[in-house]
Motif scaffolding. Structure first.
Motif, PDB file in Angstrom:
ATOM      1  N   CYS A  26       0.831  -1.198   0.000  1.00 37.84           N
ATOM      2  CA  CYS A  26       0.000   0.000   0.000  1.00 37.84           C
ATOM      3  C   CYS A  26       0.872   1.257   0.000  1.00 37.84           C
ATOM      4  N   CYS A  54      -3.831   1.668   5.878  1.00 37.94           N
ATOM      5  CA  CYS A  54      -3.308   0.325   6.144  1.00 37.94           C
ATOM      6  C   CYS A  54      -2.229   0.405   7.218  1.00 37.94           C
ATOM      7  N   CYS A  84       1.053  -1.838   6.430  1.00 35.80           N
ATOM      8  CA  CYS A  84       2.060  -1.290   5.532  1.00 35.80           C
ATOM      9  C   CYS A  84       2.750  -0.074   6.161  1.00 35.80           C
TER      10      CYS A  84
HETATM   11 ZN   LIG Z   1      -1.247  -2.632   3.158  1.00 33.03          ZN
END
Ligand SMILES: [Zn+2]
Ligand SMILES: [Zn+2]
Length: 112
Positions: A78, A88, A91
Motif C-alpha cells: 500500500c 493500512c 504497511c
Molecule cells: Zn497494506
C-alpha cells in the motif's frame, strides 16, 4: 549545493551515527524542512531514530506498546503517504521498520 541539501543527502543513508556526527554541524532548525520519512508530512523531529511527524511517532508508539497484529487487506504494498497513511496499519508499520525505526532509540531531538 546548499547546506540543507547536504544534510538531506546524508540522511538518505540510514546511519544513525553518521547523522549524529553531522547534526553537530547544522542548526536544529534545518531539520524542520525535512518531511516525515514515513508519510511525507511535516516532521516534528527525530523519533525512534527516524525523522517523522507526530502522527507517525504516535502510530509507532502504539504499535509497540500493545499486542498488535496488523493485517494488510491488499498485497502488502500500500502507498503510505500523508493522505493514505491511515488506510493500512500493516504497511505503515512495515515502512516504519524498513526505515529503521526502533523503540530502543529514544527521542533525543524534539522540535517545538
Ligand atoms: Zn497494506
Ligand atoms: Zn508521518
Amino acid at each position: 549545493m546548499s547546506r540543507t541539501s547536504i544534510l538531506v543527502l546524508e540522511l538518505e543513508s540510514p546511519s544513525w551515527n553518521l547523522f549524529m556526527k553531522k547534526l553537530r554541524w547544522f542548526p536544529q532548525a534545518q531539520i524542520e524542512i525535512i518531511p516525515c520519512k514515513v508519510c511525507g508530512d511535516k516532521s516534528s523531529g527525530v523519533h525512534y531514530g527516524v525523522i517523522t511527524c507526530e502522527g507517525c511517532k504516535g502510530f509507532f508508539r502504539r504499535s509497540q506498546s500493545s499486542v498488535v497484529n496488523y493485517q494488510c487487506p491488499r498485497q502488502k504494498n500500500c502507498v503510505v503517504d500523508r493522505i493514505n497513511r491511515n488506510r493500512c496499519q500493516y504497511c505503515r508499520l512495515q515502512k516504519c521498520l524498513t526505515l529503521g525505526m526502533s523503540r530502543d532509540v529514544l527521542t533525543i531531538i524534539q522540535l517545538s
